[in-house]
Design an enzyme around this catalytic site. Structure first.
Site, PDB file in Angstrom:
ATOM      1  N   THR A 100      -4.737   1.272   5.856  1.00  0.00           N
ATOM      2  CA  THR A 100      -4.183   0.465   4.752  1.00  0.00           C
ATOM      3  C   THR A 100      -3.907  -0.981   5.169  1.00  0.00           C
ATOM      4  O   THR A 100      -2.763  -1.423   5.158  1.00  0.00           O
ATOM      5  CB  THR A 100      -2.869   1.089   4.218  1.00  0.00           C
ATOM      6  OG1 THR A 100      -1.908   1.127   5.298  1.00  0.00           O
ATOM      7  CG2 THR A 100      -3.086   2.485   3.676  1.00  0.00           C
ATOM      8  N   ASP A 156       5.427   0.209   3.938  1.00  0.00           N
ATOM      9  CA  ASP A 156       5.698   1.526   4.533  1.00  0.00           C
ATOM     10  C   ASP A 156       5.724   2.602   3.449  1.00  0.00           C
ATOM     11  O   ASP A 156       5.215   3.709   3.642  1.00  0.00           O
ATOM     12  CB  ASP A 156       7.040   1.499   5.280  1.00  0.00           C
ATOM     13  CG  ASP A 156       7.106   0.358   6.288  1.00  0.00           C
ATOM     14  OD1 ASP A 156       6.089   0.104   6.961  1.00  0.00           O
ATOM     15  OD2 ASP A 156       8.159  -0.298   6.392  1.00  0.00           O
ATOM     16  N   SER A 209      -3.631  -5.617  -0.469  1.00  0.00           N
ATOM     17  CA  SER A 209      -3.490  -6.874  -1.219  1.00  0.00           C
ATOM     18  C   SER A 209      -4.587  -7.810  -0.775  1.00  0.00           C
ATOM     19  O   SER A 209      -5.110  -7.697   0.333  1.00  0.00           O
ATOM     20  CB  SER A 209      -2.125  -7.511  -0.969  1.00  0.00           C
ATOM     21  OG  SER A 209      -1.993  -7.867   0.386  1.00  0.00           O
ATOM     22  N   GLU A 239      -5.485  -8.552   7.636  1.00  0.00           N
ATOM     23  CA  GLU A 239      -5.656  -7.552   8.697  1.00  0.00           C
ATOM     24  C   GLU A 239      -7.072  -6.997   8.715  1.00  0.00           C
ATOM     25  O   GLU A 239      -7.653  -6.778   9.787  1.00  0.00           O
ATOM     26  CB  GLU A 239      -4.616  -6.432   8.517  1.00  0.00           C
ATOM     27  CG  GLU A 239      -3.205  -6.924   8.838  1.00  0.00           C
ATOM     28  CD  GLU A 239      -2.100  -6.132   8.164  1.00  0.00           C
ATOM     29  OE1 GLU A 239      -0.921  -6.354   8.534  1.00  0.00           O
ATOM     30  OE2 GLU A 239      -2.378  -5.312   7.263  1.00  0.00           O
ATOM     31  N   ASP A 283       8.224 -11.767  -8.402  1.00  0.00           N
ATOM     32  CA  ASP A 283       8.646 -12.955  -7.672  1.00  0.00           C
ATOM     33  C   ASP A 283       9.873 -12.669  -6.802  1.00  0.00           C
ATOM     34  O   ASP A 283      11.000 -13.019  -7.163  1.00  0.00           O
ATOM     35  CB  ASP A 283       8.949 -14.092  -8.661  1.00  0.00           C
ATOM     36  CG  ASP A 283       9.421 -15.350  -7.935  1.00  0.00           C
ATOM     37  OD1 ASP A 283       8.984 -15.562  -6.784  1.00  0.00           O
ATOM     38  OD2 ASP A 283      10.253 -16.093  -8.495  1.00  0.00           O
ATOM     39  N   ASP A 325      -0.044 -11.531   7.774  1.00  0.00           N
ATOM     40  CA  ASP A 325      -0.345 -11.744   6.365  1.00  0.00           C
ATOM     41  C   ASP A 325      -0.520 -13.231   6.123  1.00  0.00           C
ATOM     42  O   ASP A 325      -0.066 -14.057   6.936  1.00  0.00           O
ATOM     43  CB  ASP A 325       0.805 -11.210   5.502  1.00  0.00           C
ATOM     44  CG  ASP A 325       0.335 -10.791   4.108  1.00  0.00           C
ATOM     45  OD1 ASP A 325      -0.831 -11.057   3.768  1.00  0.00           O
ATOM     46  OD2 ASP A 325       1.144 -10.201   3.369  1.00  0.00           O
ATOM     47  N   ASP A 346      -1.227   2.182   9.065  1.00  0.00           N
ATOM     48  CA  ASP A 346      -1.061   0.855   8.485  1.00  0.00           C
ATOM     49  C   ASP A 346      -1.107  -0.128   9.655  1.00  0.00           C
ATOM     50  O   ASP A 346      -0.156  -0.213  10.428  1.00  0.00           O
ATOM     51  CB  ASP A 346       0.280   0.761   7.749  1.00  0.00           C
ATOM     52  CG  ASP A 346       0.427  -0.568   7.000  1.00  0.00           C
ATOM     53  OD1 ASP A 346      -0.526  -1.380   7.008  1.00  0.00           O
ATOM     54  OD2 ASP A 346       1.502  -0.795   6.412  1.00  0.00           O
ATOM     55  N   ASN A 372      -3.920  -5.175   4.807  1.00  0.00           N
ATOM     56  CA  ASN A 372      -4.054  -6.193   3.766  1.00  0.00           C
ATOM     57  C   ASN A 372      -5.331  -6.989   4.061  1.00  0.00           C
ATOM     58  O   ASN A 372      -6.039  -6.701   5.030  1.00  0.00           O
ATOM     59  CB  ASN A 372      -2.804  -7.084   3.702  1.00  0.00           C
ATOM     60  CG  ASN A 372      -2.489  -7.765   5.033  1.00  0.00           C
ATOM     61  OD1 ASN A 372      -3.393  -8.110   5.801  1.00  0.00           O
ATOM     62  ND2 ASN A 372      -1.218  -7.963   5.324  1.00  0.00           N
TER      63      ASN A 372
END
Length: 306
Positions: A142, A229, A181, A147, A221, A116, A111, A144
């Site tokens: 993995t 992780d 994401s 990244e 939310d 972000d 990761d 986002n």
């Protein structure tokens, strides 16, 4: 066959991030987990106060040397997450390369935690280390969206861009890439988050193809810590059980996340009381309480094959 994971991540005394987020779920799913704690903190840094120690690259090497001297440095997987030190990251690469020499089938799940929403929260000098040294030895990545953009130097504005970026990442090394994401619009409206995955498949005749999937994940939310992780650990576990089926592996991974987060938010809201926002302590993942969901997740989110 016993399956052994070397997990090099953060440790907290209280709560769930890093190794605390990854170890229990992997053990529940039958993996042996050897953890090296890259930091040892009282709690995650989202609290008002935190204290603790950081492991240096040299100390990491000392621990690995001990494992090696006893000739128990045989692993099936390596798992890494957040790191903020270039020399530590380079030492991880050295260890992964050495373990891959000992076991050519070893899978490195990485990761590449850098930031972000368009901002880096690790020192910028980590980017070239990830891009030029870490990603080339990774098998499962993995990132986002931000990244993935950093690693490839490409912006993602459309699903086509995302597919292109995942293909570029494949060319850099990893045969499985999951964009955990993105800012892409969901077909279900703004209460959903789009995640994408791509797995390179070598056909019997030696030619390459890939399975690409898209998932629409319901948003919650609240700010959770340790979910990334948990995601990487579950992707490790479910790709192990479904090695040629990224769709099923991602469905199970995201469904575990869904159940853990749902349980966490309802507990946190109950503890905080009506109209109050839960505290970081109340929002710690309900990991132990989710044991049954981790072992056998009811599919809450389906993946679409692109």
């Amino acid at each position: 066959m016993e399956c052994r994971v070397l997990s090099i991540q953060s440790h907290v005394v209280r709560g769930y991030v890093g190794n605390k987020s990854a170890t229990f779920p992997l053990q529940v799913l039958g993996f042996e987990v050897d953890s090296i704690n890259s930091v040892q903190f009282s709690n995650h840094t989202g609290y008002a106060h935190w204290k603790g120690q950081v492991l240096t690259a040299e100390e990491l090497n000392v621990l690995y040397e001990g494992i090696k001297l006893n000739n128990v440095n045989h692993y099936d997987y390596v798992l890494t997450g957040y790191s903020r030190d270039t020399s530590f990251l380079e030492m991880v690469v050295d260890i992964v390369q050495e373990l891959k020499k000992a076991n050519s089938k070893l899978v490195y799940v990485c990761d590449p935690v850098m930031g972000d929403h368009g901002a880096m929260y690790v020192p910028e000098n980590l980017l070239p280390v990830y891009r030029d040294k870490v990603v080339p030895v990774a098998d499962i990545l993995t990132p986002n969206q931000f990244e993935a953009e950093l690693l490839t130097g490409r912006k993602i504005n459309t699903e086509e861009d995302a597919i292109e970026v995942m293909d570029l990442l494949h060319q850099m090394g990893p045969e499985t890439v999951v964009l955990t994401s993105s800012n892409l619009p969901s077909k279900h409206g703004d209460q959903f988050l789009v995640a994408l995955g791509s797995q390179k498949i070598v056909r019997p005749d030696g030619t390459n193809s890939s399975q690409k999937i898209r998932m629409e994940i319901p948003k919650v939310d609240a700010v959770f810590v340790g979910t990334g992780d948990l995601f990487a650990a579950m992707l490790l576990a479910w790709t192990h059980h479904h090695p040629k089926d990224l769709k099923t592996a991602c469905e199970k991974t995201v469904s575990v996340m869904h159940h853990v987060i749902k349980r966490t938010i309802s507990y946190a809201n109950e503890m905080a009381g009506p109209g109050k926002r839960p505290s970081p302590a109340q929002l710690e993942l309900r990991m132990v309480q989710s044991k049954a969901d981790i072992e056998n997740p009811a599919i809450a989110v389906e993946a679409m094959v692109l």
